[in-house]
Enzyme design. Structure first.
Site, PDB file in Angstrom:
ATOM      1  N   ARG A  51     -16.529   6.824  26.121  1.00 36.59           N
ATOM      2  CA  ARG A  51     -16.109   8.100  25.631  1.00 36.59           C
ATOM      3  C   ARG A  51     -15.738   8.565  26.666  1.00 36.59           C
ATOM      4  O   ARG A  51     -15.438   9.868  26.630  1.00 36.59           O
ATOM      5  CB  ARG A  51     -17.183   8.617  24.824  1.00 36.59           C
ATOM      6  CG  ARG A  51     -17.252   8.517  22.981  1.00 36.59           C
ATOM      7  CD  ARG A  51     -18.907   9.185  22.193  1.00 36.59           C
ATOM      8  NE  ARG A  51     -19.660   8.909  21.207  1.00 36.59           N
ATOM      9  CZ  ARG A  51     -18.345   8.339  20.060  1.00 36.59           C
ATOM     10  NH1 ARG A  51     -17.016   9.229  20.058  1.00 36.59           N
ATOM     11  NH2 ARG A  51     -18.952   7.887  19.174  1.00 36.59           N
ATOM     12  N   ASP A  95      -5.181   8.506  11.397  1.00 33.31           N
ATOM     13  CA  ASP A  95      -5.376   7.110  11.914  1.00 33.31           C
ATOM     14  C   ASP A  95      -4.856   6.774  10.373  1.00 33.31           C
ATOM     15  O   ASP A  95      -3.618   7.206  10.036  1.00 33.31           O
ATOM     16  CB  ASP A  95      -5.914   5.981  12.728  1.00 33.31           C
ATOM     17  CG  ASP A  95      -6.120   4.675  12.154  1.00 33.31           C
ATOM     18  OD1 ASP A  95      -4.667   4.256  12.011  1.00 33.31           O
ATOM     19  OD2 ASP A  95      -6.920   4.299  12.852  1.00 33.31           O
ATOM     20  N   PHE A 143      -5.848  -0.257  19.325  1.00 37.47           N
ATOM     21  CA  PHE A 143      -6.845   0.377  19.669  1.00 37.47           C
ATOM     22  C   PHE A 143      -7.298   1.293  21.334  1.00 37.47           C
ATOM     23  O   PHE A 143      -6.872   0.772  21.822  1.00 37.47           O
ATOM     24  CB  PHE A 143      -7.713   0.041  19.289  1.00 37.47           C
ATOM     25  CG  PHE A 143      -9.342   0.024  19.005  1.00 37.47           C
ATOM     26  CD1 PHE A 143      -9.591   0.450  17.826  1.00 37.47           C
ATOM     27  CD2 PHE A 143     -10.186   0.347  19.969  1.00 37.47           C
ATOM     28  CE1 PHE A 143     -11.082   0.758  16.777  1.00 37.47           C
ATOM     29  CE2 PHE A 143     -11.596   0.959  20.087  1.00 37.47           C
ATOM     30  CZ  PHE A 143     -11.497   1.566  18.107  1.00 37.47           C
ATOM     31  N   GLU A 193      -9.347  16.999  15.487  1.00 35.94           N
ATOM     32  CA  GLU A 193      -9.760  15.390  15.280  1.00 35.94           C
ATOM     33  C   GLU A 193      -9.001  14.477  16.262  1.00 35.94           C
ATOM     34  O   GLU A 193      -8.083  14.814  17.153  1.00 35.94           O
ATOM     35  CB  GLU A 193      -8.465  14.804  14.091  1.00 35.94           C
ATOM     36  CG  GLU A 193      -9.452  13.273  14.009  1.00 35.94           C
ATOM     37  CD  GLU A 193     -10.702  12.894  13.646  1.00 35.94           C
ATOM     38  OE1 GLU A 193     -11.615  12.933  14.500  1.00 35.94           O
ATOM     39  OE2 GLU A 193     -11.017  12.451  12.292  1.00 35.94           O
ATOM     40  N   ASP A 194      -9.386  13.420  17.222  1.00 36.55           N
ATOM     41  CA  ASP A 194      -9.372  12.789  17.617  1.00 36.55           C
ATOM     42  C   ASP A 194      -8.525  12.326  17.969  1.00 36.55           C
ATOM     43  O   ASP A 194      -6.998  12.231  18.252  1.00 36.55           O
ATOM     44  CB  ASP A 194     -10.487  11.985  18.513  1.00 36.55           C
ATOM     45  CG  ASP A 194     -11.208  10.712  17.485  1.00 36.55           C
ATOM     46  OD1 ASP A 194     -11.149  11.195  16.339  1.00 36.55           O
ATOM     47  OD2 ASP A 194     -11.821  10.196  18.134  1.00 36.55           O
TER      48      ASP A 194
END
Length: 182
Positions: free
Chosen positions: A168, A106, A155, A102-103
């Site tokens: 991206r 959160d 963010f 996963e990036d």
């Protein structure tokens, strides 16, 4: 120590060099943890695609990969709170060593959803690799087994992560200002 990037005037949080070094370290740890075994890396689309690609090349043991797609963000900076499966696994994972890639970890909603879903398929082992961990936002109790960097509640974009499908392609991880124009 951050410096502005030439692309879109965004501030760099982690440079491409820092990212590549940390991904290589995670790859070596996975090699040690699964020495002599095979693994399946499951990338969470679209954000983890670049991380998974670099991670796979930094793992010397036999590995293959698959992808799932889920949605909880839509096109904004805030989660909707509801996770939807958009694309399921193609491979069978029963009795296999699986690492969800996963990036960013959160709220934990997505990874809890995926962990629960994958556990139903009875993998031999199930671990999580997250490039970024943002523990201050956690709503579900979950931790990654492999973490690139822990970050504050900001963010970020770049290295696969986006804002409304933009940024991206940035090679660095950059901070997205809250007042960024659409």
């Amino acid at each position: 120590m951050s410096t502005p990037t030439a692309v879109a005037g965004l501030e760099i949080l982690f440079s491409r060099e820092q990212i590549h070094q940390r991904v290589a370290e995670i790859g070596r740890q996975i090699d040690q943890d699964f020495a002599g075994e095979r693994i399946i890396l499951v990338g969470v689309l679209k954000g983890a695609a670049i991380f998974l690609s670099d991670l796979a090349r930094n793992i010397s043991i036999e590995n293959t990969f698959d992808f799932v797609a889920v949605s909880s963000y839509g096109k904004g900076q805030r989660t909707s709170g509801a996770v939807r499966l958009i694309k399921d696994l193609d491979a069978h994972i029963e009795n296999k060593n699986v690492i969800i890639v996963e990036d960013i970890l959160d709220t934990g909603l997505t990874l809890c959803f995926l962990r629960s879903l994958f556990e139903q398929h009875k993998p031999r082992s199930l671990r999580i690799a997250a490039l970024l961990d943002k523990p201050s936002r956690r709503l579900e109790k979950i931790d990654a087994d492999y973490v690139g960097f822990t970050i504050p509640n900001q963010f970020v974009v770049g290295y696969g992560m986006d804002y409304a499908e933009r940024f991206r392609n940035l090679p660095d991880i950059c901070l997205m200002p809250p007042d960024f124009p659409e």
